[in-house]
Design an enzyme around this catalytic site. Structure first.
Site, PDB file in Angstrom:
ATOM      1  N   GLU A   1       0.835  -1.224   0.000  1.00  0.00           N
ATOM      2  CA  GLU A   1       0.000   0.000   0.000  1.00  0.00           C
ATOM      3  C   GLU A   1       0.858   1.258   0.000  1.00  0.00           C
ATOM      4  O   GLU A   1       1.699   1.442   0.882  1.00  0.00           O
ATOM      5  CB  GLU A   1      -0.920  -0.015   1.234  1.00  0.00           C
TER       6      GLU A   1
ATOM      7  N   LYS B   1      -7.358  -0.492  11.433  1.00  0.00           N
ATOM      8  CA  LYS B   1      -6.771  -0.950  10.158  1.00  0.00           C
ATOM      9  C   LYS B   1      -5.511  -0.139   9.867  1.00  0.00           C
ATOM     10  O   LYS B   1      -4.498  -0.667   9.418  1.00  0.00           O
ATOM     11  CB  LYS B   1      -7.799  -0.798   9.025  1.00  0.00           C
TER      12      LYS B   1
ATOM     13  N   ASP C   1       4.344 -14.602  11.617  1.00  0.00           N
ATOM     14  CA  ASP C   1       2.973 -14.971  11.283  1.00  0.00           C
ATOM     15  C   ASP C   1       2.056 -13.764  11.527  1.00  0.00           C
ATOM     16  O   ASP C   1       1.630 -13.509  12.653  1.00  0.00           O
ATOM     17  CB  ASP C   1       2.587 -16.157  12.191  1.00  0.00           C
TER      18      ASP C   1
ATOM     19  N   HIS D   1      -1.420  11.053  -0.364  1.00  0.00           N
ATOM     20  CA  HIS D   1      -1.510   9.772  -1.069  1.00  0.00           C
ATOM     21  C   HIS D   1      -1.351   9.920  -2.582  1.00  0.00           C
ATOM     22  O   HIS D   1      -1.048   8.970  -3.263  1.00  0.00           O
ATOM     23  CB  HIS D   1      -2.899   9.151  -0.825  1.00  0.00           C
TER      24      HIS D   1
END
Ligand code: MEV
Length: 425
Positions: free
Chosen positions: A80, A264, A280, A378
């Site tokens: 991302e 998130k 993991d 962004h």
């Protein structure tokens, strides 16, 4: 860390040269970074079933991280755009304010044994308590090497839970100090070997025998304290930004829809580091979200408040079942390389770094969201990503991205049309 100044402005080759010198990378390690898949197909073929190839991700470096007075270059594997930029800018702000403070608990992982049809759960719990030493011995005999390394099964806790059918289940938790490993296999071996003895003691049937990912006895806590002046922007005072960040946290605390997005953003950073270290990340995801819901409602993982001097206080505690050895860490060359780049020395240190990245990522996101919004920062990488999605060749990406930004048409269709035009010229 001066060598890393304006790292983002360097070419890929220059960045690799700077890193090679800083981390004293061998020729072989440099070759890993120069290739698109450091993991060999042969190894990959032994790691999972039905291997057909290797899935690669960009590996980047987060800058400016200062944790417990140590400076870190943070390897991050992520697809991302903006995650690493946010990391570096958030960490810079925190470093200017003294950096992040981190602590960890002991690392006790949990193995669960579910006993069903226990005739008298109260009596069963008494028997388990009375036989604790013998039970721990059985567990440790199932994996003796862990005790030799100073760890092993250290405690047993029994409790009951009630199912939706009103059945009472007896749940036994085996607490295991896994030292530098995550210990999933060790714990599963231990609980499987303990189950027959528990069935005998309790007159019940052992149904599930598996680790729990909610490792709340293996947490890391990180915090930061930021002077309002350093939060000021061209249009807002530092106090204003601080109060809006706190308000954004309060929104997440009050609303599960926002809490999910807030968290998130934290996991954007956390997963990227956990992956770079060959750990993991599903285990860390499961642990983090379950911990965020431990009160019965899902909450933001971080907390933002202000102290009596008006400083912004940020805090994050998460269960952190990360490992320094074992699993795919020794197998994946990038995992080994990441340890070297971050000068990482133990699982506890890694647990704190991972949380520090989560806190930093959250600060950067909230600051951007309450001020200029997230899109401006962004744009440039998103434009490049759109250009690639539209099929731009490597030598066309910059031009297509510039066109999309200039014309404020951030969509694949516009990118495709421009690529066609470029190729006609
Ligand atoms: C995007 O991947 C993450 C953010 O949505 C996080 C947030 O809203 O706090 C920017």
């Amino acid at each position: 860390m001066e060598a890393f100044d304006k790292f983002y402005k360097k070419t890929l080759e220059e960045r690799r040269e700077i890193l090679a010198e800083y981390a004293e990378l061998t020729e072989e390690e440099q070759a890993f970074l120069a290739s698109t898949g450091a993991l060999s197909l042969e190894k990959a073929n032994h790691m999972i079933e039905n291997t057909i190839g290797i899935y690669s991700l960009p590996l980047g470096l987060g800058m400016n991280m200062r944790l417990n007075d140590k400076e870190y270059i943070v390897p991050m594997a992520v697809e991302e755009p903006s995650v690493i930029a946010a990391q570096s800018s958030g960490a810079k702000l925190i470093a200017q304010n003294g950096g992040i403070t981190g602590t960890t608990t002991e690392r006790k992982m949990i193995g669960q044994i579910e006993l069903i049809d226990v005739p008298d759960t109260k009596l069963a719990i008494e028997k388990i308590t009375a036989n604790q030493d013998k039970l721990l011995l059985i567990a440790n005999e199932a994996h003796p090497s862990l005790q030799r390394r100073g760890g092993g099964a250290v405690d047993l806790v029994a409790r009951t839970v009630t199912t939706m059918q009103e059945d009472e289940l007896l749940i036994v938790h085996l607490l295991v100090d896994t030292k530098e490993a995550m210990g999933a296999n060790m714990i599963n071996t231990m609980v499987e070997s303990l189950a027959p003895e528990l069935e005998q003691l309790t007159a019940g049937i052992a149904n599930m025998r598996i680790l729990s990912n909610l490792v709340d006895d293996a947490t890391a806590t990180v915090s930061c304290r930021i002077a309002p002046a350093s939060l000021a922007t061209k249009t807002h005072t530092g106090e204003w930004v601080r109060d809006r960040i706190i308000a954004a946290y309060e929104f997440a605390d009050a609303d599960i829809y926002r809490a999910a997005t807030h968290n998130k953003g934290i996991m954007n950073g956390i997963d990227a580091v956990v992956m770079a270290f060959g750990n993991d990340w599903r285990a860390v995801e499961a642990a983090s979200h379950a911990y965020a819901a431990r009160t019965g409602s899902y909450k933001p993982m971080t907390k933002w408040s202000k102290d009596e001097d008006g400083f912004l206080l940020g805090e994050l505690t998460l269960p952190m079942p990360v490992a320094f050895v074992g699993g795919s860490i020794a197998v994946h060359p990038i995992a080994t390389l990441s340890k070297k780049i971050a000068r990482m020395e133990s699982a506890k240190e890694l647990a704190m770094l991972v949380c520090a990245v989560g806190l930093t990522q959250n600060l950067a996101a909230l600051k951007a969201l309450v001020t200029e919004g997230i899109q401006r920062g962004h744009m440039s990488l998103q434009a490049k990503s759109l250009a690639m999605t539209a099929g731009a060749e490597v030598n066309e990406i910059e031009a297509v991205a510039a066109y999309l930004q200039e014309t404020k048409q951030m969509n694949v269709m516009a990118a495709k049309e421009y690529i066609t035009k470029l190729r006609q010229n």
